[in-house]
Design a protein around this motif. Sequence first.
Motif, short mmCIF file in Angstrom:
data_model
loop_
_atom_site.label_atom_id
_atom_site.label_comp_id
_atom_site.label_asym_id
_atom_site.label_seq_id
_atom_site.Cartn_x
_atom_site.Cartn_y
_atom_site.Cartn_z
N ALA A 171 -97.46 -91.67 -44.11
CA ALA A 171 -96.87 -92.08 -42.84
C ALA A 171 -96.49 -90.83 -42.06
N VAL A 172 -96.82 -90.83 -40.76
CA VAL A 172 -96.50 -89.70 -39.89
C VAL A 172 -95.84 -90.26 -38.64
N SER A 173 -94.73 -89.64 -38.23
CA SER A 173 -94.07 -90.05 -37.00
C SER A 173 -93.60 -88.83 -36.23
N GLU A 174 -93.43 -89.01 -34.92
CA GLU A 174 -92.95 -87.94 -34.05
C GLU A 174 -92.02 -88.55 -33.03
N LEU A 175 -90.83 -87.97 -32.89
CA LEU A 175 -89.86 -88.39 -31.89
C LEU A 175 -89.15 -87.14 -31.38
N ASN A 176 -89.23 -86.90 -30.09
CA ASN A 176 -88.61 -85.72 -29.47
C ASN A 176 -89.06 -84.42 -30.14
N ASN A 177 -90.36 -84.34 -30.40
CA ASN A 177 -90.99 -83.17 -31.03
C ASN A 177 -90.46 -82.88 -32.44
N GLN A 178 -89.90 -83.87 -33.08
CA GLN A 178 -89.49 -83.77 -34.48
C GLN A 178 -90.44 -84.63 -35.30
N TRP A 179 -91.23 -83.98 -36.13
CA TRP A 179 -92.24 -84.66 -36.93
C TRP A 179 -91.70 -84.98 -38.31
N LYS A 180 -92.14 -86.12 -38.86
CA LYS A 180 -91.85 -86.50 -40.24
C LYS A 180 -93.16 -86.92 -40.88
N ILE A 181 -93.47 -86.28 -41.99
CA ILE A 181 -94.69 -86.58 -42.73
C ILE A 181 -94.26 -87.02 -44.13
N THR A 182 -94.61 -88.25 -44.48
CA THR A 182 -94.17 -88.84 -45.74
C THR A 182 -95.39 -89.28 -46.55
N VAL A 183 -95.33 -89.04 -47.86
CA VAL A 183 -96.43 -89.42 -48.75
C VAL A 183 -95.84 -90.24 -49.89
N GLY A 184 -96.47 -91.38 -50.16
CA GLY A 184 -96.01 -92.25 -51.23
C GLY A 184 -97.16 -92.67 -52.13
N ALA A 185 -96.80 -93.39 -53.19
CA ALA A 185 -97.77 -93.86 -54.20
C ALA A 185 -98.52 -92.69 -54.81
N ARG A 186 -97.77 -91.67 -55.23
CA ARG A 186 -98.39 -90.41 -55.72
C ARG A 186 -98.62 -90.39 -57.21
N PRO A 187 -98.36 -91.11 -58.17
CA PRO A 187 -97.46 -92.26 -58.15
C PRO A 187 -96.02 -91.78 -58.14
N GLY A 188 -95.20 -92.61 -57.67
CA GLY A 188 -93.79 -92.28 -57.55
C GLY A 188 -93.29 -92.70 -56.19
N ARG A 189 -92.03 -92.46 -56.01
CA ARG A 189 -91.38 -92.81 -54.76
C ARG A 189 -91.91 -91.98 -53.60
N ALA A 190 -91.93 -92.56 -52.42
CA ALA A 190 -92.36 -91.82 -51.23
C ALA A 190 -91.40 -90.67 -50.97
N SER A 191 -91.96 -89.54 -50.54
CA SER A 191 -91.17 -88.34 -50.27
C SER A 191 -91.58 -87.75 -48.93
N ILE A 192 -90.60 -87.18 -48.24
CA ILE A 192 -90.86 -86.49 -46.99
C ILE A 192 -91.28 -85.06 -47.32
N SER A 193 -92.31 -84.60 -46.67
CA SER A 193 -92.74 -83.20 -46.79
C SER A 193 -91.93 -82.39 -45.78
N TYR A 194 -90.78 -81.91 -46.21
CA TYR A 194 -89.85 -81.24 -45.30
C TYR A 194 -90.42 -79.96 -44.71
N ASN A 195 -91.05 -79.13 -45.52
CA ASN A 195 -91.60 -77.86 -45.02
C ASN A 195 -92.70 -78.10 -43.99
N ALA A 196 -93.60 -79.02 -44.28
CA ALA A 196 -94.68 -79.30 -43.34
C ALA A 196 -94.16 -79.98 -42.08
#
Length: 93
Positions: free
Chosen positions: A10-35
């Motif tokens: 999942a990828v979202s952008e609001l006010n030039n703030q991006w959030k990139i999240t990956v799930g089913a890795r397996p495991g809980r979804a996590s935000i890629s904070y550095n990216a």
Amino acid sequence: ASDYPILNVAVSELNNQWKITVGARPGRASISYNASEGFSKVDLDSKSSIKNIAALVSEEMIFGTNMRGTAEYRKAICQVLVRRAILEVLQCK
């Protein structure tokens, strides 16, 4: 009867703030904070920037192996899905 994902992105952008999240890795979804933080500071029109961010996400995440896919496969698929999701968000702007 059942549908289990190999990987979710999942990828979202609001006010030039991006959030990139990956799930089913397996495991809980996590935000890629550095990216996510790094992507807020790069040139959005550059395909190489998008490719580099996708690679950074796949390096930051920890992938596991189960009967649905190996860690190596998930890592490779992650880059493709992140790149596609970013391009989709950019088209909506």
